[in-house]
Design an enzyme around this catalytic site. Structure first.
Site, PDB file in Angstrom:
ATOM      1  NE  ARG A  90      -2.174  -1.559   2.992  1.00 43.17           N
ATOM      2  CZ  ARG A  90      -2.253  -2.824   2.629  1.00 43.17           C
ATOM      3  NH1 ARG A  90      -3.065  -3.202   1.694  1.00 43.17           N
ATOM      4  NH2 ARG A  90      -1.500  -3.737   3.216  1.00 43.17           N
ATOM      5  CB  THR A  91       3.502   2.460   2.281  1.00 39.69           C
ATOM      6  OG1 THR A  91       2.728   2.115   3.416  1.00 39.69           O
ATOM      7  CG2 THR A  91       4.219   3.773   2.529  1.00 39.69           C
ATOM      8  CG  HIS A 112       4.082   4.210   8.343  1.00 36.04           C
ATOM      9  ND1 HIS A 112       4.401   4.930   7.210  1.00 36.04           N
ATOM     10  CD2 HIS A 112       3.303   3.177   7.937  1.00 36.04           C
ATOM     11  CE1 HIS A 112       3.823   4.341   6.163  1.00 36.04           C
ATOM     12  NE2 HIS A 112       3.160   3.292   6.581  1.00 36.04           N
ATOM     13  CE  LYS A 155      25.948  -5.824  -6.038  1.00 31.58           C
ATOM     14  NZ  LYS A 155      26.083  -4.852  -7.123  1.00 31.58           N
ATOM     15  NE  ARG A 206       7.342   0.526   5.027  1.00 34.88           N
ATOM     16  CZ  ARG A 206       6.089   0.104   5.130  1.00 34.88           C
ATOM     17  NH1 ARG A 206       5.800  -1.155   4.942  1.00 34.88           N
ATOM     18  NH2 ARG A 206       5.123   0.957   5.409  1.00 34.88           N
TER      19      ARG A 206
END
Lengths: 309, 151
Positions: A58-59, A136, A87, A108
Site C-alpha cells: 500500500r505505502t 510511519h 552487497k 522504508r
C-alpha cells in the site's frame, strides 16, 4: 512560508512527533485540495526515488501513484535484495548515491532511526515510509485526514483503539498526533498486547482521559472512531491464547447495531481475521477509503517537501 | 585538615570528589582509569556529610575533556571536579547533564540504526515524572538514566 517553513526546516518528513497542531492541519488542508483534483503536472520533470529496503504494498504504491498523478517520475527498488545494500553498502552511501539522481527520497527501512539518519546525511528531502517499529508519519497523517473527513472535526472525539496496542506503531503515533485535539481514548487489547505505560503516562500528562478494557464485545458503542489493528500470531508465547484472542477480537457486522451513526471503522491494513468480511458492506466500514485517502495525503506531503504548491 | 591534605598533595591534575561509594569503581571503569599511566590515588568509603560514604579519585597531570565529564555526570551527577595547578584548586567544576549526549552511550535497542550501521549515537536528556530519561535521537526509545549502557 508560514507554518510550512517550520515543518520543512530540515526539509524532510521523519516523525509525526516533530509537528505542531498547526503544521498537521496545514497538511490536511492541502490533502483536501488534492482530493478535489489529484491529477496535476506540478511534479513535471521531478524524479522521486522510492527505496523500500523492506517490502510494502500500500505505502509504496500510493506514494508512486501520488507522484505519477502529479507528473513526476519514479526510480527505486521494492526489495533490498535487488539493491547494493545486499552487497554491504552502508545506508549513508546508498543515500548519497541516490541523491545524485533524485529530487526526493521516499524510504522504508527495517532499522529504527534509519529515516532520521538519512535526513541528516541527504542533500534532498527524505520522506519516512516506515523505519522498523518506530515511525510511519504518512500513515498517521492519512489516519487523521480520514478522521477529519468522516467526522467533520478532529476535536473532542471518542476513539477506540483495538488489537495490538503494544507493538502497533500506528496506534502510538495516532495517540501523539490526536493529543492536540482533546480526544477521549478507549484502549481495547488482550493483556499480552496492552498499551505500554509510556503512552498512558503521555495521556495523563496531556490530561487526555482514557479507559482500558480487554474484551471487544460492545465496548465501542459510545465511539466516534473504531481503529482496528492486526493481532499477530508471532506476538504470543502461548498459541492457545492466540487462538482465543483471535476469535474474541473479530469485529462482526452484528456488533455494530447499537453503535453511533457517525461511527467509522478504520484499519491501517492489511487485515487478516480481525474484521469479518461481512462488515465491508456496512456504511461504517471506512478502511478501503482510508487507504484511498493515503494518495491525497501523500500528494500533499511530496508537493510541500518539493515546494511545488 | 585531612581533606585539605588530600587535595593539596596533588601538584597538578584533577580531583573527582563526592562520588557515591557504590559508584566509585564504575567511574574508574568508564573513565578507563584502570589503564591510566599517571599517578592516581583512589579512596573509598570516606565519611561525607553530603552523600554518607563517598569515594574520591586524584589523578596527576590529567585534565578531562567534555565527553569524559559527561560520562561522570551520567553515573555520579553530584560528583565534583576540582582542577589543581601548583597545589591550588583553580577550578571547581560541578557536573550537570547536558541536554544532548553524543557517542558515549550505546542504544539498548538492537534494531536501532546506531547498532547496525556506522552511525554515532546521540541521546536527548529529558525528564519524565521527575526521573531523568535518555531518548535515542534516532530510534526514539527512552531509557532510565541508571540503566544506560556506556560504551
Amino acid at each position: 512560508m508560514g507554518v510550512w517553513g517550520q515543518i520543512m526546516s530540515n526539509n524532510s518528513l521523519v516523525s509525526i512527533a516533530d509537528y505542531s497542531k498547526e503544521e498537521i492541519l496545514a497538511i490536511l488542508d492541502s490533502a483536501a485540495d488534492f482530493e478535489t483534483n489529484p491529477n496535476r503536472k506540478t511534479l513535471d520533470g521531478k524524479v522521486i526515488a522510492t527505496l523500500f529496503f523492506e517490502p510494502s504494498t500500500r505505502t509504496r504504491l500510493s506514494f508512486e501513484t501520488a507522484v505519477v498523478r502529479l507528473g513526476g517520475s519514479i526510480i527505486g527498488f521494492s526489495d533490498a535484495a535487488t539493491s547494493s545494500s545486499s552487497k554491504g553498502e552502508t545506508l549513508n552511501d546508498t543515500i548519497h548515491m541516490v541523491s545524485c539522481y533524485a529530487d526526493a527520497i521516499v524510504m522504508r527501512h527495517p532499522l529504527e532511526g534509519a529515516a532520521r539518519y538519512a535526513s541528516e546525511v541527504a542533500p534532498v528531502p527524505i520522506i519516512n515510509a516506515g523505519d522498523g517499529a518506530n515511525q510511519h508519519p504518512s500513515q498517521t497523517l492519512l489516519d487523521l485526514y480520514s478522521i477529519l473527513k468522516t467526522q467533520g472535526t478532529l476535536e473532542n472525539l471518542t476513539i477506540c483503539l483495538v488489537g495490538d496496542l503494544k507493538y502497533g506503531r500506528t496506534v502510538h503515533s495516532l495517540i501523539m498526533a490526536m493529543s492536540h485535539f482533546h480526544p477521549t481514548f478507549k484502549f481495547i487489547a488482550p493483556d499480552e498486547l496492552k498499551m505500554p505505560d509510556e503512552y498512558k503516562v503521555f495521556c495523563r500528562k496531556k490530561n487526555i482521559p482514557f479507559t482500558e478494557v480487554n474484551e471487544l464485545n460492545d465496548n465501542f458503542n459510545d465511539a466516534d472512531i473504531l481503529y482496528m489493528t492486526r493481532v499477530q500470531k508471532e506476538r504470543f508465547q502461548d498459541l492457545m491464547e492466540y487462538e482465543r484472542v483471535k476469535n474474541v477480537y473479530t469485529l462482526k457486522n452484528s456488533m455494530l447495531e447499537n453503535t453511533k451513526s457517525n461511527l467509522r471503522i478504520l484499519h491501517p491494513l492489511p487485515r487478516v481475521t480481525e474484521i469479518d468480511p461481512d462488515v465491508d458492506s456496512n456504511e461504517k466500514a471506512y478502511y478501503f477509503r482510508q487507504a484511498q485517502n493515503g494518495l491525497y495525503v501523500r500528494q500533499a506531503i511530496v508537493s510541500k517537501l518539493l515546494k511545488t504548491t | 585538615m585531612e581533606k585539605e591534605l588530600k587535595v593539596a598533595a596533588l601538584r597538578n591534575g584533577t580531583v573527582i570528589d563526592h562520588i557515591p561509594a557504590d559508584k566509585l569503581y564504575k567511574v574508574v571503569s568508564i573513565l578507563h582509569l584502570d589503564n591510566c599511566e599517571q599517578q592516581i590515588t583512589i579512596g573509598n568509603n570516606l565519611d561525607s556529610a553530603k552523600v554518607g560514604k563517598k569515594g574520591i579519585i586524584k589523578i596527576s597531570d590529567r585534565a578531562f575533556a567534555e565527553d569524559e565529564t559527561n560520562k561522570i555526570a551520567l553515573i555520579a551527577p553530584n560528583a565534583k571536579i576540582n582542577i589543581i595547578r601548583d597545589y591550588v584548586v583553580v577550578e571547581k567544576r560541578p557536573l550537570s547533564l547536558p541536554s544532548e549526549i553524543r557517542e558515549i552511550i550505546q542504544c539498548g535497542n538492537p534494531n536501532c540504526i546506531t547498532n547496525n550501521q556506522p552511525v554515532a549515537t546521540k541521546f536527548h536528556v529529558i525528564m519524565h515524572d521527575e526521573e531523568i530519561m535518555l531518548k535515542c535521537h534516532y530510534c526514539e526509545r527512552e531509557v532510565i538514566r541508571d540503566k544506560v549502557k556506556i560504551k
